[in-house]
Write a protein that holds these residues in place. Structure first.
Motif, PDB file in Angstrom:
ATOM      1  N   ARG A  66       0.839  -1.210   0.000  1.00  0.00           N
ATOM      2  CA  ARG A  66       0.000   0.000   0.000  1.00  0.00           C
ATOM      3  C   ARG A  66       0.876   1.263   0.000  1.00  0.00           C
ATOM      4  O   ARG A  66       0.662   2.186  -0.795  1.00  0.00           O
ATOM      5  CB  ARG A  66      -0.919   0.011   1.224  1.00  0.00           C
ATOM      6  CG  ARG A  66      -1.959   1.128   1.219  1.00  0.00           C
ATOM      7  CD  ARG A  66      -2.715   1.164   2.536  1.00  0.00           C
ATOM      8  NE  ARG A  66      -1.877   1.669   3.603  1.00  0.00           N
ATOM      9  CZ  ARG A  66      -1.769   2.945   3.936  1.00  0.00           C
ATOM     10  NH1 ARG A  66      -2.482   3.857   3.314  1.00  0.00           N
ATOM     11  NH2 ARG A  66      -0.977   3.320   4.910  1.00  0.00           N
ATOM     12  N   ARG A  69       2.492   1.669  -3.340  1.00  0.00           N
ATOM     13  CA  ARG A  69       1.551   2.141  -4.364  1.00  0.00           C
ATOM     14  C   ARG A  69       1.309   3.645  -4.215  1.00  0.00           C
ATOM     15  O   ARG A  69       1.319   4.392  -5.182  1.00  0.00           O
ATOM     16  CB  ARG A  69       0.216   1.377  -4.209  1.00  0.00           C
ATOM     17  CG  ARG A  69      -0.675   1.482  -5.408  1.00  0.00           C
ATOM     18  CD  ARG A  69      -2.004   0.801  -5.174  1.00  0.00           C
ATOM     19  NE  ARG A  69      -1.919  -0.654  -5.103  1.00  0.00           N
ATOM     20  CZ  ARG A  69      -2.969  -1.444  -4.871  1.00  0.00           C
ATOM     21  NH1 ARG A  69      -4.162  -0.923  -4.689  1.00  0.00           N
ATOM     22  NH2 ARG A  69      -2.836  -2.756  -4.832  1.00  0.00           N
ATOM     23  N   ILE A  70       1.137   4.059  -2.958  1.00  0.00           N
ATOM     24  CA  ILE A  70       0.911   5.482  -2.680  1.00  0.00           C
ATOM     25  C   ILE A  70       2.159   6.302  -3.013  1.00  0.00           C
ATOM     26  O   ILE A  70       2.076   7.360  -3.639  1.00  0.00           O
ATOM     27  CB  ILE A  70       0.504   5.660  -1.197  1.00  0.00           C
ATOM     28  CG1 ILE A  70      -0.944   5.190  -1.017  1.00  0.00           C
ATOM     29  CG2 ILE A  70       0.651   7.096  -0.737  1.00  0.00           C
ATOM     30  CD1 ILE A  70      -1.374   5.091   0.421  1.00  0.00           C
ATOM     31  N   GLY A 129      -5.870   6.533   2.021  1.00  0.00           N
ATOM     32  CA  GLY A 129      -5.774   5.087   2.186  1.00  0.00           C
ATOM     33  C   GLY A 129      -5.370   4.329   0.949  1.00  0.00           C
ATOM     34  O   GLY A 129      -4.743   3.300   1.025  1.00  0.00           O
ATOM     35  N   ASP A 130      -5.765   4.834  -0.219  1.00  0.00           N
ATOM     36  CA  ASP A 130      -5.452   4.143  -1.471  1.00  0.00           C
ATOM     37  C   ASP A 130      -5.412   5.176  -2.589  1.00  0.00           C
ATOM     38  O   ASP A 130      -5.830   6.323  -2.401  1.00  0.00           O
ATOM     39  CB  ASP A 130      -6.526   3.075  -1.762  1.00  0.00           C
ATOM     40  CG  ASP A 130      -5.992   1.973  -2.684  1.00  0.00           C
ATOM     41  OD1 ASP A 130      -4.894   2.129  -3.223  1.00  0.00           O
ATOM     42  OD2 ASP A 130      -6.704   0.960  -2.864  1.00  0.00           O
TER      43      ASP A 130
ATOM     44  N   THR B  29      -1.726  -0.749   6.719  1.00  0.00           N
ATOM     45  CA  THR B  29      -2.372  -1.412   5.579  1.00  0.00           C
ATOM     46  C   THR B  29      -3.551  -2.259   6.058  1.00  0.00           C
ATOM     47  O   THR B  29      -4.612  -2.270   5.434  1.00  0.00           O
ATOM     48  CB  THR B  29      -1.334  -2.280   4.816  1.00  0.00           C
ATOM     49  OG1 THR B  29      -0.281  -1.417   4.374  1.00  0.00           O
ATOM     50  CG2 THR B  29      -1.949  -2.966   3.611  1.00  0.00           C
ATOM     51  N   PHE B  32      -6.464   0.149   6.977  1.00  0.00           N
ATOM     52  CA  PHE B  32      -7.220   0.624   5.813  1.00  0.00           C
ATOM     53  C   PHE B  32      -7.990  -0.515   5.135  1.00  0.00           C
ATOM     54  O   PHE B  32      -9.058  -0.295   4.571  1.00  0.00           O
ATOM     55  CB  PHE B  32      -6.303   1.336   4.821  1.00  0.00           C
ATOM     56  CG  PHE B  32      -5.955   2.737   5.247  1.00  0.00           C
ATOM     57  CD1 PHE B  32      -6.906   3.748   5.183  1.00  0.00           C
ATOM     58  CD2 PHE B  32      -4.706   3.042   5.736  1.00  0.00           C
ATOM     59  CE1 PHE B  32      -6.605   5.040   5.590  1.00  0.00           C
ATOM     60  CE2 PHE B  32      -4.392   4.331   6.154  1.00  0.00           C
ATOM     61  CZ  PHE B  32      -5.337   5.331   6.082  1.00  0.00           C
ATOM     62  N   LEU B  33      -7.434  -1.732   5.197  1.00  0.00           N
ATOM     63  CA  LEU B  33      -8.149  -2.891   4.634  1.00  0.00           C
ATOM     64  C   LEU B  33      -9.449  -3.133   5.405  1.00  0.00           C
ATOM     65  O   LEU B  33     -10.503  -3.349   4.806  1.00  0.00           O
ATOM     66  CB  LEU B  33      -7.273  -4.140   4.747  1.00  0.00           C
ATOM     67  CG  LEU B  33      -6.388  -4.501   3.562  1.00  0.00           C
ATOM     68  CD1 LEU B  33      -5.463  -5.642   3.935  1.00  0.00           C
ATOM     69  CD2 LEU B  33      -7.242  -4.895   2.367  1.00  0.00           C
ATOM     70  N   LYS B  37     -11.060   0.709   2.748  1.00  0.00           N
ATOM     71  CA  LYS B  37     -10.548   1.852   1.972  1.00  0.00           C
ATOM     72  C   LYS B  37      -9.374   1.478   1.089  1.00  0.00           C
ATOM     73  O   LYS B  37      -8.842   2.321   0.382  1.00  0.00           O
ATOM     74  CB  LYS B  37     -10.116   2.975   2.922  1.00  0.00           C
ATOM     75  CG  LYS B  37     -11.266   3.705   3.553  1.00  0.00           C
ATOM     76  CD  LYS B  37     -10.764   4.881   4.349  1.00  0.00           C
ATOM     77  CE  LYS B  37     -11.908   5.727   4.849  1.00  0.00           C
ATOM     78  NZ  LYS B  37     -11.447   6.859   5.647  1.00  0.00           N
ATOM     79  N   TYR B  38      -8.937   0.221   1.178  1.00  0.00           N
ATOM     80  CA  TYR B  38      -7.784  -0.185   0.371  1.00  0.00           C
ATOM     81  C   TYR B  38      -8.091  -1.479  -0.380  1.00  0.00           C
ATOM     82  O   TYR B  38      -8.550  -2.451   0.220  1.00  0.00           O
ATOM     83  CB  TYR B  38      -6.560  -0.384   1.278  1.00  0.00           C
ATOM     84  CG  TYR B  38      -5.361  -0.918   0.539  1.00  0.00           C
ATOM     85  CD1 TYR B  38      -4.794  -0.187  -0.501  1.00  0.00           C
ATOM     86  CD2 TYR B  38      -4.809  -2.160   0.849  1.00  0.00           C
ATOM     87  CE1 TYR B  38      -3.711  -0.684  -1.206  1.00  0.00           C
ATOM     88  CE2 TYR B  38      -3.723  -2.657   0.154  1.00  0.00           C
ATOM     89  CZ  TYR B  38      -3.183  -1.909  -0.870  1.00  0.00           C
ATOM     90  OH  TYR B  38      -2.114  -2.402  -1.577  1.00  0.00           O
ATOM     91  N   ASN B  39      -7.853  -1.461  -1.685  1.00  0.00           N
ATOM     92  CA  ASN B  39      -8.016  -2.667  -2.508  1.00  0.00           C
ATOM     93  C   ASN B  39      -6.678  -3.400  -2.553  1.00  0.00           C
ATOM     94  O   ASN B  39      -5.748  -2.934  -3.197  1.00  0.00           O
ATOM     95  CB  ASN B  39      -8.413  -2.291  -3.947  1.00  0.00           C
ATOM     96  CG  ASN B  39      -9.848  -1.844  -4.017  1.00  0.00           C
ATOM     97  OD1 ASN B  39     -10.711  -2.388  -3.328  1.00  0.00           O
ATOM     98  ND2 ASN B  39     -10.107  -0.840  -4.828  1.00  0.00           N
TER      99      ASN B  39
END
Lengths: 132, 70
Positions: A66, A69-70, A129-130, B29, B32-33, B37-39
């Motif tokens: 994550r 990616r961010i 978050g993403d 992570t 957020f999972l 909010k996180y794929n």
């Protein structure tokens, strides 16, 4: 061990970032690239770059998909923003604005923008978050 | 997207930190999972499903699937 190493690299990145911003401010205020400023820029770059990839989750020991990616998206946005800024400066100088701003001041602004933009975008995307 | 990670994690008495360590990600992570909010990548989804002992379909619920069921 891993955590203390990450902490050390984060501190290195913060110190390097602060040094680069300070150099940028000096370039803007003093309108110079002379003296030992280039040495400070190199030192700042080394400190900032040394810790950046761990901070963005791109390198072990705390590689994280994550954060990576961010971080990748933040770097892309930062690069694009700077492209716009450099193009803007090119226009300013191209239209004879050299009396309003000197080259060393433009370099100072770019130095500050590079550090602030990548950290800013990373912070903003991290809060969301993403990247989707 | 909604996840049942929190429920399954609680069933196994695992903290977010422990689950993060087992699947090789940072605790944020997992946070957020759980909030949806996180794929995650397919690999991470598979790793979490293996640790929690449930299928990926049970862990991740998509809104359009729920609408179809209704």
């Amino acid at each position: 061990m891993a955590i203390s190493m990450v902490r050390a690299r984060t501190i290195s990145m913060v110190l390097g970032g602060a040094l680069l911003i300070a150099c940028g401010v000096l370039m803007i205020l003093n309108d110079t690239l002379e003296g030992i400023l280039w040495l400070e820029v190199l030192l700042g770059l080394g400190l900032f770059g040394g810790g950046l990839f761990e901070f963005l989750g791109m390198r072990k020991p705390l590689k994280d998909e994550r954060t990576e990616r961010i971080g990748t998206r933040a770097a892309t946005y930062s690069w694009y923003s700077l492209l716009v800024l450099v193009s803007f400066f090119a226009m300013v100088f191209g239209f004879g604005g050299g009396d309003k701003m000197t080259m060393s001041q433009a370099v100072g602004v770019l130095l500050i923008a590079m550090v602030v933009s990548i950290l800013g975008f990373n912070w903003y995307l991290g809060r969301r978050g993403d990247v989707e | 997207m909604r996840t049942t990670i929190k429920e399954h994690r609680a069933r196994l008495n695992l903290t977010q930190e422990q689950l993060a360590e087992k699947v090789g990600v940072r605790r944020e992570t997992i946070v957020f999972l759980e909030k949806g909010k996180y794929n995650p990548s397919l690999r991470l989804a598979r790793d979490i499903s293996l640790v929690l002992g449930v299928s990926i379909e049970e862990l991740f619920l998509f809104d359009d699937e729920e609408e179809k069921k209704e």
